[in-house]
Design a protein around this motif. Structure first.
Motif, PDB file in Angstrom:
ATOM      1  N   LEU A 154      -2.705   2.075  -4.523  1.00 11.08           N
ATOM      2  CA  LEU A 154      -2.568   3.503  -4.254  1.00 11.08           C
ATOM      3  C   LEU A 154      -3.613   3.890  -3.210  1.00 11.08           C
ATOM      4  CD1 LEU A 154      -2.067   5.307  -7.705  1.00 11.08           C
ATOM      5  CD2 LEU A 154      -0.447   5.180  -5.802  1.00 11.08           C
ATOM      6  N   ASP A 155      -3.187   4.472  -2.115  1.00  9.21           N
ATOM      7  CA  ASP A 155      -4.078   4.785  -0.994  1.00  9.21           C
ATOM      8  C   ASP A 155      -4.323   6.289  -0.925  1.00  9.21           C
ATOM      9  OD1 ASP A 155      -5.472   4.975   1.361  1.00  9.21           O
ATOM     10  OD2 ASP A 155      -3.832   4.304   2.651  1.00  9.21           O
ATOM     11  N   GLU A 156      -5.579   6.691  -1.096  1.00  6.93           N
ATOM     12  CA  GLU A 156      -5.953   8.090  -0.915  1.00  6.93           C
ATOM     13  C   GLU A 156      -7.151   8.189   0.022  1.00  6.93           C
ATOM     14  OE1 GLU A 156      -4.646  10.742  -1.079  1.00  6.93           O
ATOM     15  OE2 GLU A 156      -5.568  12.319  -2.240  1.00  6.93           O
ATOM     16  N   GLY A 157      -7.167   7.287   1.035  1.00  2.82           N
ATOM     17  CA  GLY A 157      -8.213   7.328   2.046  1.00  2.82           C
ATOM     18  C   GLY A 157      -9.526   6.751   1.557  1.00  2.82           C
ATOM     19  N   PRO A 158     -10.579   6.859   2.383  1.00  2.00           N
ATOM     20  CA  PRO A 158     -11.883   6.298   2.018  1.00  2.00           C
ATOM     21  C   PRO A 158     -12.520   7.043   0.845  1.00  2.00           C
ATOM     22  CG  PRO A 158     -12.025   7.513   4.088  1.00  2.00           C
ATOM     23  CD  PRO A 158     -10.578   7.453   3.732  1.00  2.00           C
ATOM     24  N   ARG A 171     -11.909   1.365   0.979  1.00  2.00           N
ATOM     25  CA  ARG A 171     -10.645   1.746   1.620  1.00  2.00           C
ATOM     26  C   ARG A 171      -9.543   0.828   1.112  1.00  2.00           C
ATOM     27  NH1 ARG A 171     -11.756   4.494   6.681  1.00  2.00           N
ATOM     28  NH2 ARG A 171     -14.013   4.625   7.016  1.00  2.00           N
ATOM     29  N   ALA A 172      -8.298   1.311   1.221  1.00  2.00           N
ATOM     30  CA  ALA A 172      -7.159   0.516   0.753  1.00  2.00           C
ATOM     31  C   ALA A 172      -7.063  -0.807   1.497  1.00  2.00           C
ATOM     32  CB  ALA A 172      -5.871   1.323   0.917  1.00  2.00           C
ATOM     33  N   GLU A 173      -7.371  -0.805   2.793  1.00  2.00           N
ATOM     34  CA  GLU A 173      -7.263  -2.045   3.570  1.00  2.00           C
ATOM     35  C   GLU A 173      -8.298  -3.084   3.127  1.00  2.00           C
ATOM     36  OE1 GLU A 173      -8.907   1.112   6.550  1.00  2.00           O
ATOM     37  OE2 GLU A 173      -7.542   1.040   4.834  1.00  2.00           O
ATOM     38  N   HIS A 174      -9.440  -2.629   2.584  1.00  2.00           N
ATOM     39  CA  HIS A 174     -10.415  -3.576   2.027  1.00  2.00           C
ATOM     40  C   HIS A 174      -9.821  -4.298   0.815  1.00  2.00           C
ATOM     41  CE1 HIS A 174     -13.899  -0.814   3.608  1.00  2.00           C
ATOM     42  NE2 HIS A 174     -13.319  -1.509   4.570  1.00  2.00           N
ATOM     43  N   VAL A 175      -9.100  -3.540  -0.009  1.00  2.00           N
ATOM     44  CA  VAL A 175      -8.458  -4.132  -1.183  1.00  2.00           C
ATOM     45  C   VAL A 175      -7.428  -5.172  -0.745  1.00  2.00           C
ATOM     46  CG1 VAL A 175      -7.113  -3.695  -3.269  1.00  2.00           C
ATOM     47  CG2 VAL A 175      -8.760  -1.981  -2.474  1.00  2.00           C
ATOM     48  N   ILE A 219       0.860  -1.178   0.000  1.00  2.00           N
ATOM     49  CA  ILE A 219       0.000   0.000   0.000  1.00  2.00           C
ATOM     50  C   ILE A 219       0.893   1.224   0.000  1.00  2.00           C
ATOM     51  CG2 ILE A 219      -1.712   1.320   1.278  1.00  2.00           C
ATOM     52  CD1 ILE A 219      -2.867  -1.214   2.357  1.00  2.00           C
ATOM     53  N   CYS A 220       0.719   2.080  -0.994  1.00  2.00           N
ATOM     54  CA  CYS A 220       1.510   3.310  -1.106  1.00  2.00           C
ATOM     55  C   CYS A 220       0.587   4.518  -1.044  1.00  2.00           C
ATOM     56  CB  CYS A 220       2.272   3.344  -2.418  1.00  2.00           C
ATOM     57  SG  CYS A 220       3.458   2.007  -2.629  1.00  2.00           S
ATOM     58  N   ARG A 221       0.910   5.455  -0.181  1.00  2.00           N
ATOM     59  CA  ARG A 221       0.125   6.684  -0.111  1.00  2.00           C
ATOM     60  C   ARG A 221       0.228   7.422  -1.442  1.00  2.00           C
ATOM     61  NH1 ARG A 221      -4.301   8.264   2.511  1.00  2.00           N
ATOM     62  NH2 ARG A 221      -4.495  10.526   2.399  1.00  2.00           N
TER      63      ARG A 221
END
Length: 318
Positions: free
Chosen positions: A175-179, A159-163, A12-14
């Protein structure tokens, strides 16, 4: 955040300049990347590369008869892929960028992989509003096929954690940009000469479509044929049984509430349908991960975006 896997690591990358560049390199190399849109997180790959599109199907375990939405960075890119009627142009002008997908006749010279359209003469196209997805399209220089970034048929990720929970080890990067802000997938329509066919309800409601186009909106496809994503009877499903229209929890049930009521998680204590939509899939993920054996969901009004919420819940319970 990196999770070890026997094949490779999913990281997971911000979202930022460096992670965007890395994601674009993966796209150009034919690898799928998970990226947020305003609706849900998508699993994006080069829509012109059949091997890349096949990698989406493989990661998700998705049936190949189920077409994919192609995401574009601007109207010019969209018009190079599909034929726009005057009604389609009007809808695009009114709702793009945003949560509306148009099913249009595909251009013979589109260059799209035939896997994207699942053998249909049409293609589903969306110009998303989320900056991360649009930036990835521009940085990679490709239109991106992108269904939801989860195992086929399971709960969509907001959310990224769901992925990560669903596709750990199946893809290299998230790519993580929040919910996400909308919380349910885009509305899908097929504009015709004298009407608009609503193939999947979503954030853009039938009333909004009628106001923008001046045309009647009818529900459904043609002869039960799958024309667009999200039309399978069982979809968006947790691993546990789901009971709808529940006013209280029974034994061993995780109750998802709406409005003021005792429950394990409330979609919106104020009975706000947009808040409920934004929280829907997160609530289903929480319920699925709980110790309860079953999931119950309180009644949600069948109006506005509540129509889309109930559509997802009925398919989750199917």
């Amino acid at each position: 955040m990196t999770i070890a896997h026997s094949a490779f690591s999913t990281k997971i990358c911000r979202y930022g300049t460096e992670s965007l560049r890395e994601a674009a390199l993966l796209i150009r190399a034919g690898e799928p990347v998970a990226v947020p849109t305003e609706t849900v997180y998508g699993l994006a790959a080069d829509a012109t590369d059949s091997n890349a599109v096949a990698a989406i199907y493989s990661a998700k375990g998705r049936p190949s008869f189920n077409p994919l939405i192609v995401h574009v960075a601007d109207r010019a890119m969209a018009e190079g892929l599909a034929h726009f009627s005057p009604h389609a142009e009007k809808l695009a002008e009114y709702f793009w960028p945003g949560a509306l997908t148009l099913v249009l006749p595909v251009r013979e010279d589109s260059g799209l992989s035939p896997l994207v359209t699942a053998g249909l003469p049409t293609v589903a196209i969306r110009l998303p509003a989320h900056p991360a997805m649009r930036a990835l399209i521009r940085e990679s220089g490709r239109p991106l096929a992108a269904p939801s970034a989860n195992r086929s048929g399971s709960i969509s990720p907001t959310r990224a954690e769901h992925v990560l929970a669903s596709l750990n080890g199946k893809i290299r990067m998230i790519l993580d940009e929040g919910p996400t802000s909308e919380g349910v997938e885009s509305t899908i329509v097929a504009p015709e000469t004298d009407r608009i066919r609503l193939l999947r309800p979503g954030p853009v409601t039938a009333a909004m479509l009628e106001k923008a186009s001046g045309l009647p909106v009818i529900a459904g496809g043609i002869n039960a044929q799958i024309e667009a994503p999200g039309q399978m009877e069982s979809h968006y499903a947790p691993s546990k049984p789901v009971r709808l229209h529940a006013l209280k929890a029974e034994k061993n049930e995780f109750l998802i509430g709406f409005g003021l009521m005792p429950c394990n998680f409330n979609l919106s204590p104020d009975a706000d349908l947009r808040e409920a939509a934004a929280n829907l899939f997160a609530a289903l993920h929480l319920a699925d991960a709980s110790a309860a054996n079953n999931i119950a969901v309180a009644p949600v009004p069948e109006e506005g975006i509540g129509i889309a919420i109930n559509d997802r819940l009925r398919r989750a319970a199917a």
